[in-house]
Design a protein around this motif. Structure first.
Motif, mmCIF file in Angstrom:
data_model
loop_
_atom_site.group_PDB
_atom_site.id
_atom_site.type_symbol
_atom_site.label_atom_id
_atom_site.label_comp_id
_atom_site.label_asym_id
_atom_site.label_seq_id
_atom_site.Cartn_x
_atom_site.Cartn_y
_atom_site.Cartn_z
ATOM 1 N N ARG A 67 0.696 -1.405 -0.678
ATOM 2 C CA ARG A 67 0.117 -0.390 -0.387
ATOM 3 C C ARG A 67 1.097 1.035 -0.180
ATOM 4 N N HIS A 237 -3.582 -8.092 -2.980
ATOM 5 C CA HIS A 237 -4.057 -6.924 -2.500
ATOM 6 C C HIS A 237 -3.737 -5.593 -3.630
ATOM 7 N N ALA A 240 -6.167 -5.909 -6.395
ATOM 8 C CA ALA A 240 -7.842 -5.423 -5.870
ATOM 9 C C ALA A 240 -7.471 -4.050 -5.777
ATOM 10 N N HIS A 241 -6.459 -3.397 -5.342
ATOM 11 C CA HIS A 241 -6.373 -1.524 -5.274
ATOM 12 C C HIS A 241 -6.593 -0.964 -6.390
ATOM 13 N N ALA A 242 -7.494 -0.181 -5.451
ATOM 14 C CA ALA A 242 -8.613 1.017 -6.428
ATOM 15 C C ALA A 242 -7.959 1.998 -6.851
ATOM 16 N N ASP A 243 -6.440 2.541 -6.120
ATOM 17 C CA ASP A 243 -5.932 3.210 -6.738
ATOM 18 C C ASP A 243 -4.600 2.777 -7.886
ATOM 19 N N VAL A 244 -4.911 1.765 -7.706
ATOM 20 C CA VAL A 244 -3.725 0.818 -9.395
ATOM 21 C C VAL A 244 -4.507 1.112 -10.215
ATOM 22 N N LYS B 258 -4.752 7.173 10.435
ATOM 23 C CA LYS B 258 -4.231 7.125 11.942
ATOM 24 C C LYS B 258 -3.988 8.560 12.627
ATOM 25 N N GLN B 295 -11.378 4.427 4.281
ATOM 26 C CA GLN B 295 -10.232 3.320 4.881
ATOM 27 C C GLN B 295 -11.766 2.648 5.622
ATOM 28 N N ARG B 298 -12.078 -0.121 2.768
ATOM 29 C CA ARG B 298 -11.038 -0.647 2.863
ATOM 30 C C ARG B 298 -11.356 -1.844 4.336
ATOM 31 N N THR B 303 -10.945 -4.682 0.141
ATOM 32 C CA THR B 303 -9.529 -3.736 -1.230
ATOM 33 C C THR B 303 -9.216 -1.980 -0.577
ATOM 34 N N TYR B 304 -8.273 -1.849 -0.579
ATOM 35 C CA TYR B 304 -7.997 -0.416 -0.991
ATOM 36 C C TYR B 304 -8.571 0.626 -1.927
ATOM 37 N N PRO B 305 -9.595 1.488 -1.506
ATOM 38 C CA PRO B 305 -9.955 2.077 -2.463
ATOM 39 C C PRO B 305 -9.121 3.712 -3.090
ATOM 40 N N GLY B 306 -9.389 4.173 -3.822
ATOM 41 C CA GLY B 306 -8.346 5.487 -4.278
ATOM 42 C C GLY B 306 -9.379 5.992 -4.031
ATOM 43 N N PRO B 307 -8.590 7.722 -4.361
ATOM 44 C CA PRO B 307 -9.170 8.253 -4.266
ATOM 45 C C PRO B 307 -9.917 9.567 -4.966
ATOM 46 N N HIS B 309 -12.508 8.040 -5.922
ATOM 47 C CA HIS B 309 -13.614 7.599 -6.171
ATOM 48 C C HIS B 309 -14.021 8.073 -4.739
#
Lengths: 309, 313
Positions: A67, A237, A240-244, B258, B295, B298, B303-307, B309
């Motif tokens: 990440r 990971h 599935a990462h949306a920022d990739v 955090k 977060q 997530r 899954t890690y979202p992107g900014p 969105h």
């Protein structure tokens, strides 16, 4: 005669008295955002040579490292893609220059890690250096080849221009840790993308050596980020990462299908493994690989502009 | 919101000075070590999910730019009411914080949502204006419907030792606020020492503040953990002595989940769990909300979202 013998004795005694030099061993770390941190998890895994001898311990990246790498790559994207193509070419050529200065290191590494014979290793290192020069040349030319003016019916100029996709995750070929790695990373960054590279799992040391070259050749921090570790652990990971924005699955092996499915959830572009993958360093020797590894990571922007006025 | 204090007692300069200098000194090294120690707490899974939702409900979504357009303020209000339009389980933000002349627009946009409008006032961010101007600023914001006023103290007067002036200014503005709650901004980045932070905190509390707030967000450093720690100690001590609860609002420099969770840990361990409510703890931020939402996604989806969105403002 007698005198000479005394001298030889003296030298031998001196040598025996001198303490044995402590070996200076290298810690193989990750390359994230222009720095060399250890894995956040603190883990490492042993890397062995072709005949099973222990070579070194490499960092075993965690999900968090992956990440962090994406965050670093995203941060570097605006600056890197905003540079002139010509400047990107200069920087990639600089990578080749610095690699050339470290030929011996790369050759020794290949010989030690893979049991390649020295002549063969020399050939592969030369080809890897030439690969950076090759894509350095393409940086300010691909737009003319891939884009251009389109004939349209109407009083308009119509231009298509390729633009970088964004953050590309590259799964480097597992069995081609230097030439294969260079061949997949250079085309991704040549067009202005930033990359998160998952190095070959059995052969990560050449990749860390390459990272040291990148760190000293004007490539801005974060443009290429390098993770070593288990493809099967961090890959899902990243996929599935949306920022990739795109995946190069060259070295994904058995996970390729699963990664492609995960990528589909967030509409991530995917380049499937090609015929070179799984066929060793020799499969990448073709000196003219063309644009096939650049075009999958580009978006085409088309502009209409009225004629006259 | 805490009970508004009864009219503060009149004090003399001498008495106030004696009170402030009678406060125990702050051990700077100890405060930094304590804050650092608390920042290493691991908050994961279900606890993290609760902390994120709590933090979202505590965010004072803020826009304090010269370039604030009515459209931007309306967009911010929409975001405060429903931070993630695709997920109705996300709580709404604590309040929207704007400049006084944007209060009317925000009140209109938030009608029926139950979310309050906070307005900075008293010549924010410098506080360098005549008292009449500061009071007019405050009254205008309250008249337009602001339910919370964020005033700045006169740091120049405080640093030169004119504590009575600062005290009287706060009490006068408090009167002008009427029913609106008063948050007093100490601008700790300009107060130089933690001793000063402790004195300013107690001064503001004694003058009738409902909340004490670290910073304007225009000065760096802003809400550093040791500063928040000292302010939380001040409200804790005041509650112990008088039974009245005063809120704390760190603002500026808290940009990610955090950081927000570290602040919640500080609150829980210093002032106590009673303060873990939007009525007594707020976080002034603009970019924090998106990170909290990312977060949250997530945790929910894995899954890690992107900014890309999430909305920019």
């Amino acid at each position: 005669m007698a005198e000479r013998r005394t001298d030889a004795k003296k030298t031998a005694r001196k040598a025996a008295q001198a303490p044995a030099r402590l070996s200076v061993r290298k810690t193989y770390k990750l390359y994230l955002g222009g720095a060399f941190p250890r894995s956040e998890s603190g883990r490492s895994y042993p890397v062995t040579s072709a005949d099973g001898a222990h070579l070194a311990n490499a960092s075993l990246s965690s999900r968090k490292d992956a990440r962090d790498a994406v965050v670093a790559a995203r941060k570097a994207f605006a600056g890197w893609s905003g540079r002139t193509a010509y400047n990107r070419g200069q920087i990639l050529y600089r990578v080749a220059e610095v690699m050339e200065g470290r030929r011996a290191q790369f050759t020794d590494q290949l010989v030690a890690a893979r049991g390649t014979d020295r002549t063969e290793a020399e050939t592969i290192v030369s080809a890897a250096i030439d690969r950076w020069v090759y894509y350095a040349g393409w940086t300010d030319k691909f737009a003319q080849v891939i884009g251009g003016s389109n004939p349209v019916s109407g009083p308009y100029y119509n231009h298509s221009a390729p633009e970088p996709t964004g953050v590309v995750v590259v799964f480097a070929p597992q069995d081609a840790p230097l030439l294969g790695l260079s061949s997949v990373v250079a085309p991704v960054v040549a067009t202005g993308n930033t990359a998160v590279v998952v190095a070959s799992e059995p052969g990560p040391l050449a990749a860390v050596d390459l990272a040291e070259v990148l760190a000293t050749s004007d490539v801005p921090g974060g443009v290429i980020n390098l993770l070593t570790g288990r493809t099967g652990e961090i890959g899902p990971h990243l996929a599935a990462h949306a920022d990739v924005d795109a995946l190069d699955l060259s070295g994904a092996g058995e996970h390729a299908t699963a990664f492609e499915e995960a990528a589909a959830q967030t509409l991530t572009r995917v380049l499937r493994p090609g015929p070179e993958d799984g066929a060793g360093e020799r499969a990448w020797l073709d000196p003219d690989p063309g644009t096939s590894r650049m075009s999958p990571f580009l978006e085409t922007k088309t502009v209409w502009h009225p004629i006259g006025v | 919101m805490p009970n508004t204090a009864s009219a503060p007692e009149a004090v003399t300069d001498r008495e106030l000075r004696a009170f402030l200098y009678g406060l125990p000194g702050v051990d700077e090294v100890g405060a930094a070590a304590r804050a650092k120690d608390l920042s290493t707490r691991s908050v994961k899974t279900t606890a993290k999910a609760r902390a994120i939702d709590l933090a979202i409900s505590m965010v004072d979504l803020t826009t304090l730019e010269g370039a604030d357009t009515p459209g931007k303020v309306r967009a911010l209000c929409a975001k405060a009411a429903r931070p993630d339009p695709e997920d109705r389980t996300v709580p709404s933000a604590g309040a929207v914080c704007v400049y006084p002349d944007r209060v009317g627009i925000a009140v209109e946009a938030l009608r029926g949502t139950g979310i309050g409008v906070a307005s900075v006032a008293t010549a924010f961010p410098s506080g360098r204006a005549p008292l009449e101007a500061k009071l007019a600023d405050t009254r205008a914001a309250v008249a337009d419907g602001a339910s919370e006023i964020d005033m700045v103290i006169d740091r120049g007067a405080f640093l030169s030792g004119d504590y009575l002036k600062v005290y009287e200014e706060i009490t006068t503005v408090k009167e002008a606020c009427g029913d609106a709650h008063l948050k007093v901004i100490l601008e700790t980045g300009e107060l130089a020492t933690l001793d000063n932070v402790r004195r300013a905190s107690h001064l503001a509390i004694r003058a009738g503040a409902d909340f004490i707030k670290t910073s304007t967000g225009k000065v760096s450093p802003a809400a550093t953990p040791p500063v928040v720690l000292v302010m939380l100690e001040a409200v804790r001590d005041h509650h112990r002595d008088t039974g009245r609860r005063v809120g704390v609002k760190p603002a500026g420099g808290i940009r990610d989940t955090k950081g927000a969770i570290r602040n919640l840990v500080l609150v829980n361990e210093t002032a106590g769990p009673d303060w873990l409510t939007p009525d007594l703890f707020r976080i002034g931020a603009s970019s924090l909300l998106n990170d909290l939402l990312m977060q949250r996604t997530r945790l929910a989806t894995g899954t890690y979202p992107g900014p890309d969105h999430y909305t920019q403002d």
